[in-house]
Write a protein that holds these residues in place. Structure first.
Motif: not given
Lengths: 316, 292
Positions: A49-50, A65, A67, A70
Motif C-alpha cells: 500500500k501507500e 491506497k 499500490v 510498486d
C-alpha cells in the motif's frame, strides 16, 4: 482432578476450567505474542500500500491506497538498495569465512591445553567481548584508529608511514575493520558450542588413537574433527541462513558509518532505518524489510536441503 | 591418558599452543586496559599522544566531571532501572510460558509451541513494530517501552523449556495431592529448582538491556536516554567534527576523554558481573543447544 482427564486432552470447557491456573501463566504470553509478533506481521500488508500516516493509526493500515508491487519495483531499481544488499551479503560471508573456522580452531586448541586452570581462564576471557556493547567496540575503534590514535602512532614511530592514515574515512578500510571487530567480539562465544561438543567426545576414542600411535595432529584430524562434524554442519546451516538477518550488524554498521564511508557501511538494516524512520517512508521501508525476511527464509530452507542431501544432517 | 612421556613434537605443540592462547588473551583484554589507563590520564596531556602501558599524567578529573554531569547520571539511572526491572519481568514472563508448554497435558500446547517457533523465523520487522509501538500503543516517551516489548523471547523460552522438561513430574504430582495449584507449584517448586537457568536467562536479558540504545533512540523522544545512547551521541559528535579532540569547555576536559570515561563507566558493571554467572550460562547454553 485425576490425571486421566488431562491425558485425553479433549478440548471442552470442563477441561479448560481444570487447567485454569496454568492458563493464567501461559495465556498472557500468548496474548503478548499476538500483539508484538503477529500484529506486526499483519502490518506487513502496508508493503503493498501507500501508507498514509495522516489517516490515523488503524485507518492508515486499512484505508491507505493499494499500490500492488510498486514499492518492490522501486526497490529493485534503486541503486542504493542493491548496494545495501550487496554489502549485507558481502560482510556476512566475510565474517563467516573468517569467524567460523577461527571459532573451531580456538575450541580445538583450547582443548589441547593440559593445565585446567589456564584453560578455564582463557575461556572466561574469550567470552568477555560478547557481553560488551557494540558502542564500546566502535568507540574503541574510533579512539585507536584516529589520526593521533595508537595505531597511527605506532606506524609513525616505526617509520612505516610518514603521515597518519585516515582509517576511519577511507572506504577500503571498512571490510577489515568490520571483520576484525566482529571476530574480536564473537570468537569466544561462537566457540562455546564446539568446546561443548569436544567435551562430549568419548575419551576412549582418544586413548585408542594414542595406542595406535596417533600424534597430536592425527588425533585432531581423525578423532576430534569427525566427532564434532555434526555440530559444525548444523551451525554452518544456521550461519548461512543468518546471512540476511544479522541483527548485530545493524549496530556495528550504524555506529561505524560516517559521511565519507557511507556507501561501504550501508546494509539492508541501516537502509531500512534511514528510509523508514528518518525519511518516514513507511510503506517502502516495509517492502525492503519484507524482502529481507523472505530472502532469509529462502536461504534457511535452501541451506537445510543442501546439507540434508550432502551429509544427512538437517535442522528439521 | 595418564602420565606419559612427551615427544618433542608434543612439547613444541604445547609451547606454540600456549603462546597462541597468551596472544588471544592479550588481544582480548588490552582494549579494556587501554581504555581504562587512557581515562585516568590527564585529558590535555592525552592530546600529545596515546598512552600504552601506564597513564603518563595520572588524573581523575574525567571521573569528577562525569559524575557531576546531570545527563549521564540520568542516563545511568534509566539504564539501571530498565536492566533490573526489565530482566526480572522478562525472566518471570518467559518462564511462565516455558513452564506451561513443558507440561504435556496442557490444552493448546502444540499451537502455543508453533506460535513461538514462528516468531523465531519471521517478524514484521522494524517499521510495522515501530508503528505498533508509537501509533497504536502510544508507548513512545514512556519508560514502559523498555520493559513491555522485551518481555518475551522465544529462544530463551525454549532454553527454559528444555530445563523444565527435565524436572521429574513426581515432585509436581505430590504437590498436587497436597492441594497446590499450578501457580503455586510454579512459584514455590519449579522456580527455586531452576535457579541456574533463571540466572542464565536473567544474564542474557540483563546484558541486552544494559547495552540497548536503539530502542531509546527510536522511542525515547529525547526524554529517555540510556548510558549506551549517551555514548553513541558522544561518538557521533566526534565523527561530525574532523578534529576529534576538541575542548568542550573551560573545564580542561576533551570530548575524547568524555568518551573514554563513559566507555569505562558503561562497561565496568558487566565485566564485574559476568564471571560470577559464567558457570550458569555455559550450562544453560548447552541445555539449549541439545535438540530434543
Amino acid at each position: 482432578m485425576e490425571s486421566s482427564i488431562w491425558n485425553r486432552r479433549k478440548i471442552n470447557w470442563k477441561n479448560i476450567w481444570a487447567q485454569r491456573y496454568i492458563m493464567i501463566l501461559v495465556l498472557p504470553v500468548v496474548l503478548w505474542m499476538i500483539i508484538f509478533n503477529y500484529l506486526p506481521m499483519l502490518g506487513l500488508i502496508i508493503a503493498f500500500k501507500e501508507y498514509d500516516p495522516f489517516l490515523g493509526p488503524l485507518k492508515g493500515f486499512l484505508e491507505s491506497k493499494w499500490v500492488g508491487i510498486d514499492n518492490f519495483k522501486e526497490m529493485f531499481t534503486d541503486k542504493y538498495f542493491w548496494q545495501a544488499l550487496w554489502n549485507t551479503i558481502y560482510y556476512s560471508v566475510l565474517n563467516l569465512i573468517v569467524g567460523f573456522p577461527f571459532a573451531i580452531l580456538f575450541a580445538i586448541l583450547l582443548n589441547e591445553i593440559p593445565n585446567m586452570w589456564y584453560k578455564r581462564f582463557v575461556q572466561t576471557v574469550s567470552y568477555l567481548p560478547y557481553f560488551i556493547s557494540w558502542v564500546f567496540v566502535i568507540g574503541y575503534i574510533y579512539i585507536i584508529l584516529a589520526d593521533n590514535g595508537i595505531v597511527n602512532d605506532v606506524l609513525l614511530k616505526l617509520h612505516i608511514i610518514d603521515k597518519p592514515i585516515p582509517f576511519l574515512v577511507t572506504p577500503d578500510f571498512v571490510p577489515p575493520i568490520v571483520v576484525l571487530s566482529n571476530l574480536w567480539k564473537s570468537f569466544g562465544w561462537n566457540a562455546i558450542i564446539f568446546i561443548a561438543a569436544i567435551t562430549n567426545i568419548d575419551p576412549t576414542l582418544f586413548e585408542a588413537a594414542i595406542v595406535d600411535g596417533a600424534g597430536r595432529f592425527a588425533r585432531i584430524r581423525y578423532v576430534t574433527l569427525p566427532s564434532i562434524k555434526p555440530t559444525i554442519i548444523i551451525l554452518l546451516i544456521f550461519n548461512i541462513a543468518g546471512i540476511m538477518t544479522n541483527y548485530g550488524m545493524f549496530e556495528q554498521m550504524y555506529l561505524l558509518s560516517n559521511g565519507a564511508i557511507q556507501d561501504a557501511t550501508e546494509i539492508i538494516d541501516t537502509y531500512t532505518f534511514k528510509i523508514g524512520i528518518v525519511l518516514s517512508r513507511f510503506s517502502y521501508a516495509t517492502a525492503v524489510g519484507l524482502f529481507r525476511s523472505v530472502a532469509a527464509v529462502v536461504l534457511l530452507v535452501w541451506a537445510n536441503s543442501i546439507s540434508k542431501k550432502l551429509t544427512g544432517e538437517s535442522l528439521y | 591418558m595418564r602420565i606419559r612421556r612427551k615427544s618433542t613434537g608434543d612439547i613444541i605443540f604445547d609451547v606454540l599452543n600456549n603462546l597462541f592462547m597468551f596472544i588471544v588473551v592479550i588481544i582480548t583484554l588490552y582494549p579494556f586496559y587501554y581504555i581504562i589507563i587512557s581515562s585516568f590520564n590527564d585529558p590535555i596531556d592525552l592530546l600529545k599522544g596515546p598512552v600504552y602501558l601506564w597513564p603518563r599524567k595520572f588524573s581523575v578529573v574525567n571521573y569528577i566531571y562525569i559524575f557531576q554531569e546531570k545527563a549521564i547520571l540520568n542516563a545511568a539511572f534509566i539504564t539501571v532501572a530498565r536492566t533490573i526491572i526489565g530482566s526480572a519481568a522478562a525472566v518471570l514472563f518467559t518462564a511462565a510460558f516455558a513452564y506451561g508448554i513443558s507440561r504435556k497435558w496442557l490444552i493448546g500446547r502444540n499451537l502455543f509451541i508453533k506460535m513461538a517457533i514462528i516468531t523465531m523465523y519471521f517478524s514484521g520487522g522494524l517499521i510495522p513494530t515501530y508503528l505498533l509501538i508509537t501509533r497504536f500503543l502510544n508507548l513512545a516517551g514512556n519508560f514502559l517501552v523498555f520493559i513491555i516489548p522485551n518481555l518475551f523471547n522465544a529462544y530463551n523460552a525454549f532454553i527454559m523449556y528444555s530445563f523444565f522438561k527435565g524436572i521429574p513430574v513426581e515432585i509436581e504430582e505430590s504437590a498436587k495431592i497436597d492441594g497446590a495449584n499450578d501457580i503455586i507449584i510454579f512459584f514455590k517448586l519449579i522456580l527455586p529448582l531452576s535457579l541456574p537457568i533463571l540466572a542464565t536467562i536473567a544474564l542474557f536479558n540483563g546484558v541486552w538491556h544494559w547495552n540497548s540504545w536503539f530502542d531509546a533512540l527510536l522511542y525515547g523522544e529525547g526524554k529517555l536516554e540510556t548510558l549506551p545512547l549517551y555514548l553513541v551521541r558522544a561518538i557521533q559528535s566526534a565523527t561530525a567534527s574532523a578534529e576529534a579532540a576538541r575542548f568542550v569547555s573551560t573545564t580542561g576536559i576533551t570530548s575524547t576523554s568524555i568518551r573514554l570515561t563513559t566507555m569505562v563507566v558503561t562497561t565496568f558493571p558487566i565485566t564485574i558481573v559476568y564471571p560470577f554467572l559464567q558457570k550458569y550460562f555455559v550450562k544453560g547454553i548447552m541445555i539449549g543447544a541439545l535438540k530434543d
